[in-house]
Write a protein that holds these residues in place. Structure first.
Motif, PDB file in Angstrom:
ATOM      1  N   THR A 159     -46.714  58.492  -8.178  1.00 42.09           N
ATOM      2  CA  THR A 159     -45.242  59.312  -7.474  1.00 42.09           C
ATOM      3  C   THR A 159     -44.112  58.823  -7.689  1.00 42.09           C
ATOM      4  OG1 THR A 159     -45.072  57.495  -6.258  1.00 42.09           O
ATOM      5  CG2 THR A 159     -47.232  59.365  -5.417  1.00 42.09           C
ATOM      6  N   LYS A 160     -42.633  59.746  -7.613  1.00 45.41           N
ATOM      7  CA  LYS A 160     -41.704  59.016  -7.735  1.00 45.41           C
ATOM      8  C   LYS A 160     -41.662  58.350  -7.029  1.00 45.41           C
ATOM      9  CE  LYS A 160     -37.169  60.809  -6.600  1.00 45.41           C
ATOM     10  NZ  LYS A 160     -35.984  61.863  -6.320  1.00 45.41           N
ATOM     11  N   ASP A 161     -41.811  57.989  -5.977  1.00 49.24           N
ATOM     12  CA  ASP A 161     -41.809  56.641  -6.029  1.00 49.24           C
ATOM     13  C   ASP A 161     -42.457  55.521  -6.327  1.00 49.24           C
ATOM     14  OD1 ASP A 161     -40.163  56.981  -3.604  1.00 49.24           O
ATOM     15  OD2 ASP A 161     -41.973  57.071  -2.265  1.00 49.24           O
ATOM     16  N   GLN A 162     -43.253  55.471  -6.856  1.00 53.07           N
ATOM     17  CA  GLN A 162     -44.117  54.262  -7.657  1.00 53.07           C
ATOM     18  C   GLN A 162     -42.960  55.060  -9.208  1.00 53.07           C
ATOM     19  OE1 GLN A 162     -47.895  56.763  -7.729  1.00 53.07           O
ATOM     20  NE2 GLN A 162     -49.053  54.728  -7.346  1.00 53.07           N
ATOM     21  N   ALA A 163     -43.178  55.513  -9.693  1.00 56.88           N
ATOM     22  CA  ALA A 163     -42.034  55.505 -11.161  1.00 56.88           C
ATOM     23  C   ALA A 163     -40.487  54.545 -11.066  1.00 56.88           C
ATOM     24  CB  ALA A 163     -41.708  56.893 -11.300  1.00 56.88           C
ATOM     25  N   GLN A 164     -39.980  55.010  -9.270  1.00 51.33           N
ATOM     26  CA  GLN A 164     -38.881  54.314  -9.116  1.00 51.33           C
ATOM     27  C   GLN A 164     -39.245  52.292  -9.438  1.00 51.33           C
ATOM     28  OE1 GLN A 164     -37.030  56.226  -5.872  1.00 51.33           O
ATOM     29  NE2 GLN A 164     -35.757  57.738  -7.153  1.00 51.33           N
ATOM     30  N   ARG A 165     -40.161  52.498  -8.433  1.00 49.15           N
ATOM     31  CA  ARG A 165     -40.173  51.405  -8.349  1.00 49.15           C
ATOM     32  C   ARG A 165     -40.776  50.230  -9.705  1.00 49.15           C
ATOM     33  NH1 ARG A 165     -42.700  52.806  -3.460  1.00 49.15           N
ATOM     34  NH2 ARG A 165     -44.719  52.637  -4.547  1.00 49.15           N
ATOM     35  N   ARG A 166     -41.515  50.625 -10.612  1.00 46.71           N
ATOM     36  CA  ARG A 166     -41.412  50.199 -11.955  1.00 46.71           C
ATOM     37  C   ARG A 166     -39.788  50.254 -12.726  1.00 46.71           C
ATOM     38  NH1 ARG A 166     -46.375  52.631 -16.424  1.00 46.71           N
ATOM     39  NH2 ARG A 166     -45.575  50.578 -17.501  1.00 46.71           N
ATOM     40  N   ALA A 167     -39.430  51.243 -12.667  1.00 40.19           N
ATOM     41  CA  ALA A 167     -38.479  51.081 -13.421  1.00 40.19           C
ATOM     42  C   ALA A 167     -37.373  50.175 -12.780  1.00 40.19           C
ATOM     43  CB  ALA A 167     -37.382  52.249 -13.358  1.00 40.19           C
ATOM     44  N   MET A 168     -37.648  50.074 -11.441  1.00 39.26           N
ATOM     45  CA  MET A 168     -36.652  48.849 -11.384  1.00 39.26           C
ATOM     46  C   MET A 168     -36.872  47.330 -11.863  1.00 39.26           C
ATOM     47  SD  MET A 168     -33.806  50.161  -9.532  1.00 39.26           S
ATOM     48  CE  MET A 168     -33.285  48.543  -8.630  1.00 39.26           C
ATOM     49  N   ALA A 169     -38.842  47.300 -11.228  1.00 37.45           N
ATOM     50  CA  ALA A 169     -38.547  46.205 -11.951  1.00 37.45           C
ATOM     51  C   ALA A 169     -38.613  45.749 -13.154  1.00 37.45           C
ATOM     52  CB  ALA A 169     -40.584  46.009 -11.511  1.00 37.45           C
ATOM     53  N   GLU A 170     -39.147  46.530 -13.959  1.00 34.86           N
ATOM     54  CA  GLU A 170     -38.864  46.360 -15.651  1.00 34.86           C
ATOM     55  C   GLU A 170     -37.199  46.329 -15.849  1.00 34.86           C
ATOM     56  OE1 GLU A 170     -40.820  46.728 -18.286  1.00 34.86           O
ATOM     57  OE2 GLU A 170     -41.929  46.726 -16.940  1.00 34.86           O
ATOM     58  N   CYS A 171     -35.932  46.726 -15.685  1.00 33.98           N
ATOM     59  CA  CYS A 171     -34.824  46.113 -15.912  1.00 33.98           C
ATOM     60  C   CYS A 171     -34.791  44.957 -14.707  1.00 33.98           C
ATOM     61  CB  CYS A 171     -33.894  47.653 -14.606  1.00 33.98           C
ATOM     62  SG  CYS A 171     -31.998  47.418 -14.726  1.00 33.98           S
ATOM     63  N   ARG A 172     -34.802  44.605 -13.381  1.00 37.79           N
ATOM     64  CA  ARG A 172     -34.505  43.334 -13.298  1.00 37.79           C
ATOM     65  C   ARG A 172     -34.964  42.529 -14.383  1.00 37.79           C
ATOM     66  NH1 ARG A 172     -36.951  45.144  -8.085  1.00 37.79           N
ATOM     67  NH2 ARG A 172     -33.974  46.606  -6.377  1.00 37.79           N
ATOM     68  N   LYS A 173     -36.054  42.896 -15.206  1.00 34.54           N
ATOM     69  CA  LYS A 173     -36.599  41.862 -15.956  1.00 34.54           C
ATOM     70  C   LYS A 173     -34.912  41.274 -16.542  1.00 34.54           C
ATOM     71  CE  LYS A 173     -41.176  43.240 -16.337  1.00 34.54           C
ATOM     72  NZ  LYS A 173     -42.422  43.424 -17.352  1.00 34.54           N
ATOM     73  N   HIS A 174     -33.467  42.235 -17.237  1.00 29.29           N
ATOM     74  CA  HIS A 174     -32.787  42.335 -18.174  1.00 29.29           C
ATOM     75  C   HIS A 174     -31.425  42.157 -16.937  1.00 29.29           C
ATOM     76  CE1 HIS A 174     -35.951  43.018 -20.927  1.00 29.29           C
ATOM     77  NE2 HIS A 174     -36.344  43.975 -20.167  1.00 29.29           N
ATOM     78  N   ALA A 175     -31.739  42.634 -15.966  1.00 30.72           N
ATOM     79  CA  ALA A 175     -30.265  42.686 -15.760  1.00 30.72           C
ATOM     80  C   ALA A 175     -30.316  42.879 -13.954  1.00 30.72           C
ATOM     81  CB  ALA A 175     -29.415  44.071 -15.926  1.00 30.72           C
ATOM     82  N   ARG A 176     -29.345  42.083 -13.323  1.00 29.75           N
ATOM     83  CA  ARG A 176     -29.114  42.188 -11.885  1.00 29.75           C
ATOM     84  C   ARG A 176     -29.235  42.897 -11.115  1.00 29.75           C
ATOM     85  NH1 ARG A 176     -27.804  36.149  -9.777  1.00 29.75           N
ATOM     86  NH2 ARG A 176     -29.324  34.709 -10.639  1.00 29.75           N
ATOM     87  N   ASP A 177     -28.059  43.912 -11.670  1.00 26.44           N
ATOM     88  CA  ASP A 177     -27.508  45.139 -10.791  1.00 26.44           C
ATOM     89  C   ASP A 177     -28.188  46.253 -11.376  1.00 26.44           C
ATOM     90  OD1 ASP A 177     -26.304  45.390 -13.631  1.00 26.44           O
ATOM     91  OD2 ASP A 177     -24.342  45.368 -13.100  1.00 26.44           O
ATOM     92  N   CYS A 178     -29.191  46.791 -11.168  1.00 28.87           N
ATOM     93  CA  CYS A 178     -29.603  48.048 -11.736  1.00 28.87           C
ATOM     94  C   CYS A 178     -30.044  49.002 -10.513  1.00 28.87           C
ATOM     95  CB  CYS A 178     -31.557  47.507 -11.687  1.00 28.87           C
ATOM     96  SG  CYS A 178     -31.792  46.633 -12.555  1.00 28.87           S
ATOM     97  N   LYS A 179     -29.869  50.654 -11.038  1.00 27.53           N
ATOM     98  CA  LYS A 179     -29.335  51.583 -10.431  1.00 27.53           C
ATOM     99  C   LYS A 179     -30.345  52.265 -10.886  1.00 27.53           C
ATOM    100  CE  LYS A 179     -24.998  50.349  -8.486  1.00 27.53           C
ATOM    101  NZ  LYS A 179     -23.693  50.892  -9.127  1.00 27.53           N
TER     102      LYS A 179
END
Length: 75
Positions: A1-21
């Motif tokens: 789902t869209k929500d699952q994809a967004q949660r995964r994208a944010m989790a991956e981003c937070r491995k590298h940065a704090r200001d993910c959007k």
């Protein structure tokens, strides 16, 4: 789902940065991210070229020397 994809994208981003959007969402199309000095732009389109063009237009409204950093298509 869209929500699952967004949660995964944010989790991956937070491995590298704090200001993910989430910059853009898309399904069965293409997305692109352009970055420049002082800003970025993200968009989607029916082709990689269209997504890149739109992301660059947005980025150039906020930043200098924008370049496409990545693009991906989901088909």
């Amino acid at each position: 789902t869209k929500d699952q994809a967004q949660r995964r994208a944010m989790a991956e981003c937070r491995k590298h940065a704090r200001d993910c959007k989430i910059g853009t969402t898309f399904w069965n199309s293409c997305g692109a991210l352009a970055m420049g000095k002082g800003g970025w732009g993200a968009s989607h389109g029916s082709s990689p070229r269209e997504a890149e063009r739109k992301a660059l237009r947005i980025c150039n409204g906020y930043a200098d020397n924008c370049r496409v950093r990545t693009q991906v298509c989901s088909r």
